[in-house]
Each structure stands twice: as structure tokens, then as C-alpha cells.
Design an enzyme around this catalytic site. Structure first.
Site, PDB file in Angstrom:
ATOM      1  N   ARG A   1      49.252 -17.695   1.199  1.00 43.38           N
ATOM      2  CA  ARG A   1      49.094 -16.562   2.114  1.00 43.38           C
ATOM      3  C   ARG A   1      47.732 -15.883   1.957  1.00 43.38           C
ATOM      4  NH1 ARG A   1      53.921 -13.100   1.473  1.00 43.38           N
ATOM      5  NH2 ARG A   1      52.700 -12.098  -0.138  1.00 43.38           N
TER       6      ARG A   1
ATOM      7  N   TYR B   1      38.499  -1.575  23.858  1.00 45.42           N
ATOM      8  CA  TYR B   1      39.469  -2.573  24.305  1.00 45.42           C
ATOM      9  C   TYR B   1      40.859  -1.919  24.367  1.00 45.42           C
ATOM     10  CZ  TYR B   1      42.207  -6.916  23.857  1.00 45.42           C
ATOM     11  OH  TYR B   1      43.097  -7.944  24.037  1.00 45.42           O
TER      12      TYR B   1
ATOM     13  N   ASP C   1      33.248  -3.258  17.138  1.00 48.46           N
ATOM     14  CA  ASP C   1      33.734  -4.496  17.753  1.00 48.46           C
ATOM     15  C   ASP C   1      32.519  -5.196  18.357  1.00 48.46           C
ATOM     16  OD1 ASP C   1      34.778  -6.460  19.485  1.00 48.46           O
ATOM     17  OD2 ASP C   1      36.612  -5.308  19.839  1.00 48.46           O
TER      18      ASP C   1
ATOM     19  N   LYS D   1      37.620 -15.465  21.302  1.00 48.32           N
ATOM     20  CA  LYS D   1      36.727 -15.544  22.443  1.00 48.32           C
ATOM     21  C   LYS D   1      35.558 -16.507  22.149  1.00 48.32           C
ATOM     22  CE  LYS D   1      39.546 -12.383  23.960  1.00 48.32           C
ATOM     23  NZ  LYS D   1      39.295 -10.956  23.825  1.00 48.32           N
TER      24      LYS D   1
HETATM   25  C1  LIG Z   1      40.077  -9.896  23.594  1.00 49.48           C
HETATM   26  C2  LIG Z   1      39.412  -8.830  22.829  1.00 49.48           C
HETATM   27  C3  LIG Z   1      39.991  -8.353  21.650  1.00 49.48           C
HETATM   28  C4  LIG Z   1      41.325  -8.845  21.152  1.00 49.48           C
HETATM   29  O1  LIG Z   1      41.311 -10.196  20.764  1.00 49.48           O
HETATM   30  P1  LIG Z   1      42.667 -11.038  20.724  1.00 49.48           P
HETATM   31  O2  LIG Z   1      42.329 -12.224  19.890  1.00 49.48           O
HETATM   32  O3  LIG Z   1      43.025 -11.343  22.133  1.00 49.48           O
HETATM   33  O4  LIG Z   1      43.706 -10.169  20.067  1.00 49.48           O
HETATM   34  C5  LIG Z   1      39.309  -7.379  20.948  1.00 49.48           C
HETATM   35  N1  LIG Z   1      38.138  -6.886  21.378  1.00 49.48           N
HETATM   36  C6  LIG Z   1      37.550  -7.322  22.514  1.00 49.48           C
HETATM   37  C7  LIG Z   1      36.243  -6.749  22.913  1.00 49.48           C
HETATM   38  C8  LIG Z   1      38.169  -8.307  23.280  1.00 49.48           C
HETATM   39  O5  LIG Z   1      37.603  -8.705  24.426  1.00 49.48           O
END
Ligand SMILES: *Cc1c(COP(=O)(O)O)cnc(C)c1O
Length: 395
Positions: free
Chosen positions: A61, A114, A186, A211
């Protein structure tokens, strides 16, 4: 397209780090890539080994060679002390926030965050006794006026989701630190290739690895990278919560990272060309892309970023919902769906009125967010041209 030169503390360019970091063929019988490790139980040979707890791995884990190979690449890219892979981008945001906060504390979140991150703050942190406030993404040094004695975390996202405001990270970091709070950024849009928040003063950087890192719309993962000072709280909390990312997902992140530099370059160029083209179209009221000189934060983008991502938005002149349907329902190459970062182009109509509480969104017209994929750019333009014609007829 110039190479990203070595940053302080790194001996190679970022392209070289992407291709070489995190691999250790000598430990893998010479195979180039760290394979997928699957495993919960790790064996101890003797009671002395069990008592010492000093093996590299004690229980699956906590991680395995596949997850750790990805973590070391991202640490190198972000200039971080360490990185942890977590199950999703949203988990990266929630763990990062919780690592800074306890009951009685206060958190400031950008109004452009987000949306599921906002919902976590409103729906969970509030319930755990944390006061949650939102701030204008363009506040910069003015953040100082909002800090309270109990403010422990500031969440930034640059550019902001859907509306693409660029945030002044050095100013936010200075204000947060003066008040005893940590700054979380972020950085999913630019990736560490084009924006390095830790070097600009942030304490924690999160990514939706789902992404651009994965790049193929086929896996979920998030990363949390931090300075030495912020690290222990993150690792402790993640361990307590029991979050784990499998070797299978980690392998897909590692595979994506190897080509991140060339994909980002191609996404960037196509997105820029289409953003400029859209700006000249009759039906288009406004294009929200920080690399366009028309963007209100363009100078800030130029100061702090070395490139741009695949994602931007545009506003079409006011028209009924049926015109929005006429735009998206018959596209041949763009498809409609959540997420972004894959090789395929996406176009999503969005409404953001409820997602803003500090700076109301009141631009008339219909907002669309696009992710520009790796298709031929003329094909993408032709698809958009036809969609704009349908929109104009329906308006
Ligand atoms: C999609 C996204 C997230 C979340 O990512 P997931 O893997 O879908 O949980 C966080 N921040 C931004 C800017 C995003 O576009």
C-alpha cells in the site's frame, strides 16, 4: 521551439529528465522500463528483518517500484523534495488541502478552482470544522487583506478552470507565507514543462495526471509534489487515509510522461493556431487563452510561464440553447465529454454561473471549453467552421 534549459539544481534539460529519470534497468534485469509491480504482501526473511522494518518495501500500500519510478520523474520535473502518486487529480487536491488543515482552521480557495475541489471544500471541509472562503483569482498581493490568524492553506489554480485567469503565484506565496499559510497550486494545465510553481514560491503542487501526464484518456491518477517543509504532513495523511495507486495505473503514467514534451509542444501549437483563428470568426465574441495578447493576464503569463497548454475556452455571441446543440451535435472530429489531455480533441459547452461566488460570470453568450488534440489542424478548423455556420443559422 527552444529546449527547456536545465533549471537550478537540475543537470539536464527537462526533455532529458522525461526520458531518463525514474528508470533503473540494472534492477530490472536490463529491461528499459520499470515493469508493472502488482503486490500487497512483501516477505521478510527473518524475525530480525521484521523487527528492523528497514527493507525498501514493507507492504504494497505504501508504494512499489512502478509507483516510485513515476514519483521520482515528477519530483525532478517540479523541483520538489518528493512526490506521491494518488488515485486521481481530485484526490491530489483533497489530500493536499487536508494535509494543511484541522478543525478551527481557515482555507482560501480561488473562485476559479476546479469545481469538484470547491465542492469538497464546501461539502466536507466545512463539516470537519474548517472555515472555507473563496477569493478573486486576480487578487494577487491583495490576498494579504483576506488572511486571518487561523488561515493555514491557500489553493490556487493557474490558469483557472473554464475561465482561464492567470494567478500571480509569487505574490500569493508571499502573502500566504507572511500569514503562516501554505500555498497549493494546481498545475495541470501547463505541466511542469511550462510552469514551475515551487520555484515561484508555492509549497505544494498538484496534478491531474489523468490529463496530460497519461495523455491517452485511459487511466486515472494524481500527483502531489512538495517542498521538504510541507512534505511530512502530506505523507502522514496519505498513509493514514490508505490511498494507494496500482502499478498498472502508474505504468500508464510513466509511459505517458516519456512523450510529454513532444505532445505538449504539438498540443500547444495546434491550440494556439486554432485560438487565433477563432478570434477572427464572426460568431466568436471572445477567446479565453492566456497566450493570446488579448487575454487580460497575458503579461503575467509571459512572466511566469514558458508555454501554454491544450485547453482554452471561447464565448459565442448570445443564442438560444438550440444553437448550442446545432454547434456540438454534428461535429465530425471534436467530441463532447469530460476530462482532457488525450490525443483526441474535445469540445464541451459549459455554464459556470453557480461555480462562481466571488467574481460573478456575466459575460453574455455561450461558453465552450476545448481541448485541442493531435489531429490535423486544418481538419479541426473545418469542423469548427461548419459548427460556427450551423450556430449562425440557429441564432
Ligand atoms: C480534471 C482536473 C482535476 C481532477 O482530476 P481527476 O483525475 O479527474 O480527478 C483537477 N484539476 C484540474 C485542473 C482538472 O482539469
Amino acid at each position: 521551439m527552444p529546449e527547456n534549459p536545465p533549471e537550478s539544481g537540475r543537470s539536464h534539460s527537462i526533455e532529458t529528465a522525461l526520458t531518463h529519470a525514474g528508470r533503473n534497468p540494472d534492477n530490472q534485469f536490463g529491461f528499459v522500463n520499470t515493469p508493472v509491480y502488482r503486490g500487497s504482501t512483501v516477505l521478510f526473511k527473518t524475525l530480525a528483518d521484521l523487527d528492523a522494518q528497514s527493507q525498501a518495501y514493507l507492504y504494497g500500500r505504501a508504494g512499489n517500484p512502478t509507483t516510485e519510478s513515476v514519483e521520482s520523474v515528477v519530483s525532478e520535473l517540479e523541483g520538489a523534495y518528493r512526490t506521491k502518486l494518488v488515485p486521481s487529480g481530485l484526490a491530489a487536491i483533497t489530500i493536499a488541502l487536508m494535509s494543511c488543515l484541522k478543525a478551527g482552521d481557515d482555507v482560501l480557495i480561488t473562485d476559479s478552482a476546479y469545481e469538484p475541489g470547491r465542492k469538497f471544500a464546501d461539502g466536507f471541509l466545512e463539516r470537519m470544522g474548517v472555515s472555507v472562503r473563496f477569493y478573486d483569482p486576480r487578487i494577487g498581493a491583495g490576498l494579504s487583506d483576506l488572511l486571518q490568524r487561523n488561515t493555514r492553506a491557500v489553493l490556487a489554480e493557474s490558469p483557472g478552470s473554464l475561465t482561464f485567469e492567470i494567478q500571480d503565484i509569487p505574490a500569493l506565496a508571499a502573502a500566504a507565507h507572511a500569514g503562516g499559510a501554505r500555498l497549493i497550486v494546481d498545475n495541470s494545465w501547463a505541466s511542469p514543462l511550462y510552469h514551475r510553481p515551487l520555484a515561484l514560491g508555492a509549497d505544494i503542487v498538484v496534478h491531474a495526471a489523468t490529463k496530460m501526464f497519461v495523455g491517452h484518456s485511459d487511466a486515472f491518477a494524481g500527483t502531489i509534489s512538495a517542498t521538504r517543509e510541507a512534505w511530512d504532513d502530506i505523507e502522514r495523511l496519505r498513509t493514514l487515509l490508505g490511498f494507494f495507486t496500482s502499478g498498472d495505473e502508474a505504468f500508464l503514467v510513466a509511459r505517458g510522461l516519456r512523450t510529454l514534451a513532444i505532445r505538449m509542444k504539438e498540443h500547444q501549437e495546434r491550440a494556439m493556431e486554432i485560438a487565433q483563428w477563432l478570434e477572427a470568426q464572426d460568431e466568436v465574441a471572445h477567446v479565453l487563452h492566456p497566450a493570446l495578447p488579448s487575454h487580460p493576464d497575458h503579461d503575467l503569463w509571459k512572466r511566469d510561464f514558458t508555454g501554454a497548454g491544450s485547453l482554452f475556452a471561447f464565448v459565442l455571441k448570445p443564442a438560444p440553447r438550440s444553437a448550442v446543440a446545432a454547434f456540438v451535435d454534428h461535429m465530425q472530429i471534436f467530441s463532447m465529454g469530460y476530462s482532457w489531455g488525450g490525443y483526441e480533441s474535445l469540445c464541451l459547452p459549459v455554464t459556470i454561473t453557480k461555480a462562481r461566488t466571488v467574481v460573478p460570470w456575466n459575460e453574455p453568450g455561450n461558453l465552450f471549453r476545448v481541448h485541442i488534440g493531435l489531429e490535423g489542424v486544418e481538419d479541426l478548423k473545418a469542423d469548427l467552421r461548419a459548427a460556427l455556420e450551423r450556430y449562425a443559422r440557429a441564432r
